[in-house]
Design a protein around this motif. Structure first.
Motif, PDB file in Angstrom:
ATOM      1  N   ALA A 150       0.844  -1.195   0.000  1.00 41.39           N
ATOM      2  CA  ALA A 150       0.000   0.000   0.000  1.00 41.39           C
ATOM      3  C   ALA A 150       0.878   1.243   0.000  1.00 41.39           C
ATOM      4  O   ALA A 150       1.509   1.575   1.010  1.00 41.39           O
ATOM      5  CB  ALA A 150      -0.920  -0.010   1.225  1.00 41.39           C
ATOM      6  N   LEU A 151       0.912   1.921  -1.141  1.00 40.36           N
ATOM      7  CA  LEU A 151       1.791   3.069  -1.322  1.00 40.36           C
ATOM      8  C   LEU A 151       0.980   4.333  -1.581  1.00 40.36           C
ATOM      9  O   LEU A 151      -0.037   4.300  -2.270  1.00 40.36           O
ATOM     10  CB  LEU A 151       2.707   2.859  -2.530  1.00 40.36           C
ATOM     11  CG  LEU A 151       3.601   1.620  -2.570  1.00 40.36           C
ATOM     12  CD1 LEU A 151       4.291   1.536  -3.921  1.00 40.36           C
ATOM     13  CD2 LEU A 151       4.621   1.678  -1.461  1.00 40.36           C
ATOM     14  N   SER A 152       1.452   5.438  -1.068  1.00 38.06           N
ATOM     15  CA  SER A 152       0.956   6.721  -1.534  1.00 38.06           C
ATOM     16  C   SER A 152       1.703   7.072  -2.819  1.00 38.06           C
ATOM     17  O   SER A 152       2.725   6.458  -3.157  1.00 38.06           O
ATOM     18  CB  SER A 152       1.197   7.805  -0.485  1.00 38.06           C
ATOM     19  OG  SER A 152       2.589   8.086  -0.375  1.00 38.06           O
ATOM     20  N   ALA A 153       1.204   8.062  -3.543  1.00 41.81           N
ATOM     21  CA  ALA A 153       1.897   8.496  -4.753  1.00 41.81           C
ATOM     22  C   ALA A 153       3.304   8.988  -4.436  1.00 41.81           C
ATOM     23  O   ALA A 153       4.262   8.716  -5.171  1.00 41.81           O
ATOM     24  CB  ALA A 153       1.086   9.589  -5.454  1.00 41.81           C
ATOM     25  N   PHE A 154       3.438   9.684  -3.313  1.00 38.20           N
ATOM     26  CA  PHE A 154       4.761  10.186  -2.953  1.00 38.20           C
ATOM     27  C   PHE A 154       5.685   9.045  -2.536  1.00 38.20           C
ATOM     28  O   PHE A 154       6.889   9.073  -2.823  1.00 38.20           O
ATOM     29  CB  PHE A 154       4.654  11.228  -1.841  1.00 38.20           C
ATOM     30  CG  PHE A 154       5.945  11.931  -1.539  1.00 38.20           C
ATOM     31  CD1 PHE A 154       6.768  12.377  -2.552  1.00 38.20           C
ATOM     32  CD2 PHE A 154       6.341  12.158  -0.216  1.00 38.20           C
ATOM     33  CE1 PHE A 154       7.971  13.033  -2.283  1.00 38.20           C
ATOM     34  CE2 PHE A 154       7.534  12.799   0.067  1.00 38.20           C
ATOM     35  CZ  PHE A 154       8.361  13.246  -0.964  1.00 38.20           C
ATOM     36  N   ASP A 155       5.152   8.018  -1.871  1.00 37.83           N
ATOM     37  CA  ASP A 155       5.953   6.830  -1.576  1.00 37.83           C
ATOM     38  C   ASP A 155       6.514   6.249  -2.867  1.00 37.83           C
ATOM     39  O   ASP A 155       7.693   5.863  -2.936  1.00 37.83           O
ATOM     40  CB  ASP A 155       5.111   5.768  -0.871  1.00 37.83           C
ATOM     41  CG  ASP A 155       4.776   6.114   0.563  1.00 37.83           C
ATOM     42  OD1 ASP A 155       5.503   6.920   1.163  1.00 37.83           O
ATOM     43  OD2 ASP A 155       3.781   5.575   1.090  1.00 37.83           O
ATOM     44  N   SER A 156       5.668   6.149  -3.891  1.00 41.80           N
ATOM     45  CA  SER A 156       6.109   5.595  -5.172  1.00 41.80           C
ATOM     46  C   SER A 156       7.220   6.432  -5.780  1.00 41.80           C
ATOM     47  O   SER A 156       8.204   5.901  -6.320  1.00 41.80           O
ATOM     48  CB  SER A 156       4.933   5.520  -6.152  1.00 41.80           C
ATOM     49  OG  SER A 156       4.050   4.485  -5.808  1.00 41.80           O
ATOM     50  N   MET A 157       7.081   7.743  -5.706  1.00 40.18           N
ATOM     51  CA  MET A 157       8.112   8.623  -6.253  1.00 40.18           C
ATOM     52  C   MET A 157       9.420   8.467  -5.490  1.00 40.18           C
ATOM     53  O   MET A 157      10.513   8.459  -6.096  1.00 40.18           O
ATOM     54  CB  MET A 157       7.629  10.071  -6.214  1.00 40.18           C
ATOM     55  CG  MET A 157       6.440  10.345  -7.119  1.00 40.18           C
ATOM     56  SD  MET A 157       5.820  12.041  -6.919  1.00 40.18           S
ATOM     57  CE  MET A 157       4.326  11.973  -7.889  1.00 40.18           C
ATOM     58  N   ARG A 158       9.338   8.365  -4.183  1.00 39.53           N
ATOM     59  CA  ARG A 158      10.552   8.204  -3.375  1.00 39.53           C
ATOM     60  C   ARG A 158      11.255   6.889  -3.695  1.00 39.53           C
ATOM     61  O   ARG A 158      12.482   6.841  -3.860  1.00 39.53           O
ATOM     62  CB  ARG A 158      10.188   8.260  -1.888  1.00 39.53           C
ATOM     63  CG  ARG A 158       9.706   9.626  -1.435  1.00 39.53           C
ATOM     64  CD  ARG A 158       9.074   9.569  -0.055  1.00 39.53           C
ATOM     65  NE  ARG A 158      10.063   9.215   0.967  1.00 39.53           N
ATOM     66  CZ  ARG A 158       9.749   8.965   2.241  1.00 39.53           C
ATOM     67  NH1 ARG A 158       8.469   8.998   2.635  1.00 39.53           N
ATOM     68  NH2 ARG A 158      10.697   8.660   3.121  1.00 39.53           N
ATOM     69  N   LEU A 159      10.476   5.801  -3.794  1.00 37.82           N
ATOM     70  CA  LEU A 159      11.071   4.508  -4.132  1.00 37.82           C
ATOM     71  C   LEU A 159      11.706   4.549  -5.515  1.00 37.82           C
ATOM     72  O   LEU A 159      12.826   4.056  -5.726  1.00 37.82           O
ATOM     73  CB  LEU A 159      10.008   3.414  -4.075  1.00 37.82           C
ATOM     74  CG  LEU A 159       9.535   2.987  -2.689  1.00 37.82           C
ATOM     75  CD1 LEU A 159       8.245   2.178  -2.782  1.00 37.82           C
ATOM     76  CD2 LEU A 159      10.616   2.163  -1.990  1.00 37.82           C
ATOM     77  N   GLY A 160      10.998   5.136  -6.484  1.00 40.55           N
ATOM     78  CA  GLY A 160      11.528   5.204  -7.843  1.00 40.55           C
ATOM     79  C   GLY A 160      12.778   6.036  -7.959  1.00 40.55           C
ATOM     80  O   GLY A 160      13.602   5.827  -8.860  1.00 40.55           O
TER      81      GLY A 160
END
Length: 511
Positions: A150-160
């Motif tokens: 379960a990711l927020s959009a910002f979590d996804s950006m940080r991981l990427g």
């Protein structure tokens, strides 16, 4: 496959030459999941989780709304090298680049099949998404269900961007399971840090000293108070597809498909779509979502996603399905959008649950709701190589009507239906019971015909696998003839009066 071709992801700056998208949590990729046992076997329907992750959400955002949310991003600026070179890109924006290539693909297919009598039209795109568009705050999880990581959009950006994060994991029953460390090796989803689109347009920045990701625009993707994704971004795309196909054959219908909106699971077509110069239809998808996600048939429990409440008991479930499909056909506000355009459920079906009987019951329950609303549908799916171990050979799904290991579903899938009838008649409802083998069809006179001596003809496909011989019941004076060798039934209605109902009831005479 399904989704954007790899070269389009590369044009957006992503690294597609290895497992970077999977390793950074930017997408769940089946081959790489199976190659790693750290999270166990890949759960079914995990592909749906990709809609809310960096890879898919970024590509849909750029495709539909790149000029708004990634202004100044051009294909040249991503130094893409592997995309097809059938045209000069120059400093073409990423949105124009992606849509141009997509429409060229549609154009080539339309040119090829323009004279094929069995092609009635084109779907705009299979299961499109709004991506990040409309997310009010990218710090919040915006996926409609907690399934997988379960990711927020910002979590996804940080991981990427190369950060490692502890992320909660939810099991296939939507329950919290554990915390997982994603991207432990600090990989980047991009071919180089400079190609990180959301950092480049100023959504966030990385502190040069600490490496900390600092969010600058949490509301970057929020829509204005009078904006909505469909009218602002999807409808212009629908019209572009319509213009592309209609120039090859003016009779082609462009079937617009909505995006999945958790706040409006049964959307209506844009009101002015039928008023354009092209022919449009409306083709949303509909599934018994509880059975689809849980992977088993429950006769007593489902869920009403329109009202957000459980549906408990067979009668309430069937009523709920009929209600929701009626909403799809009629549209909002009481208007019957099917009067303006052809409405078809572009995709429906049920998963094989390990029991031939349950599969047939589940499929029959879905198709009864379709028939009750006289709404056309296409079944997903037919996979010739489906087998007991690998299912449909795609991300753990197993919905095929046929399998090399077993025959299944045909008892429920092969059903009677009226395929041709006189002008002025409208199908009110139909119902088929494959267990007791009976069929009921109700038609209504819509036109202003008042003629006791006028007749109407109805042609019905009646499958001989269910009806070897037919006993029929109709209004006195009507005539019915049936030929099981051609599976064709002809019903002649003896008189026509405005507003009157005509009923045909069939049973298998050999049972």
């Amino acid at each position: 496959g399904d989704g954007a071709p790899y070269w389009t992801l590369e044009a957006a700056g992503f690294d597609v030459d290895n497992s970077a998208l999977h390793d950074t949590g930017s997408a769940v990729l089946h081959p790489f999941w199976n190659a790693s046992s750290e999270f166990g076997d890949m759960p079914k329907m995990m592909w749906t989780n990709n809609y809310w992750k960096l890879g898919t959400a970024t590509m849909f955002t750029l495709f539909f709304a790149g000029d708004v949310y990634a202004p100044g991003m051009t294909v040249e600026s991503t130094t893409a090298a592997k995309q097809p070179q059938n045209g000069t890109c120059g400093n073409e924006t990423i949105q124009k680049f992606l849509q141009r290539h997509y429409l060229q693909f549609i154009d080539a297919v339309a040119e090829t099949v323009k004279d094929c009598s069995n092609v009635i039209g084109f779907g705009t795109m299979n299961e499109p998404s709004n991506g990040f568009v409309g997310v009010q705050d990218i710090r919040e999880i915006h996926a409609p269900t907690l399934h997988g990581h379960a990711l927020s959009a910002f979590d996804s950006m940080r991981l990427g961007s190369g950060e490692s994060l502890e992320i909660p994991y939810y099991n296939p029953h939507f329950r919290y399971d554990s915390q997982h460390l994603l991207n432990p090796r600090g990989k980047s989803a991009y071919r180089s840090p400079e190609l990180d689109v959301w950092k480049r347009v100023g959504v966030y920045e990385i502190d040069d000293q600490t490496g900390r990701r600092i969010l600058l625009r949490p509301n970057h993707f929020a829509l204005g108070p009078r904006e909505d994704f469909t009218n602002t971004f999807l409808q212009p795309f629908y019209e572009s597809v319509g213009r592309t196909v209609s120039r090859h054959n003016r009779n082609f219908v462009t079937y617009a498909e909505p995006y999945f909106d958790p706040t409006d699971p049964y959307p209506s077509a844009p009101e002015d779509l039928a008023n354009t110069q092209q022919l449009f239809g409306w083709a949303p998808h509909w599934y018994d979502a509880v059975t689809l996600f849980l992977g088993y048939y429950n006769h007593w429990f489902s869920f009403d996603f329109e009202w957000g409440i459980p549906a408990i008991s067979p009668g309430i479930i069937e009523w709920t399905f009929r209600k929701n499909l009626r909403r799809i056909k009629r549209g909002k506000g009481g208007r019957r959008q099917s009067d303006d355009m052809h409405v078809i459920v572009g995709e429906t079906g049920v998963p094989y649950t390990g029991s031939e009987a349950d599969y047939a019951r589940s499929l029959d329950r879905t198709l009864r709701a379709m028939e009750a609303n006289d709404i056309d549908y296409s079944l997903w799916c037919y996979e010739a190589n489906n087998n007991n171990v690998d299912g449909d050979l795609w991300n753990g799904e197993d919905l095929s009507l046929l399998s090399v290991d077993r025959g299944r579903g045909l008892q429920a899938a092969v059903r009677p239906w009226p395929y041709q009838y006189s002008n002025g008649l409208r199908v009110v409802s139909q119902r088929f019971d494959p267990v007791v083998v009976n069929y009921r069809l109700v038609l209504e006179e819509e036109d202003s015909i008042d003629c006791m001596d006028c007749t109407a003809t109805v042609h019905v496909f009646v499958p001989s696998c269910h009806f070897q011989e037919v006993t029929s019941f109709t209004t006195p004076g009507d005539t019915v003839s049936y030929d099981p060798s051609t599976q064709h039934l002809k019903w002649v209605i003896s008189s026509r009066l405005m507003g009157s109902l005509h009923t045909l009831q069939l049973t298998n005479a050999l049972r």
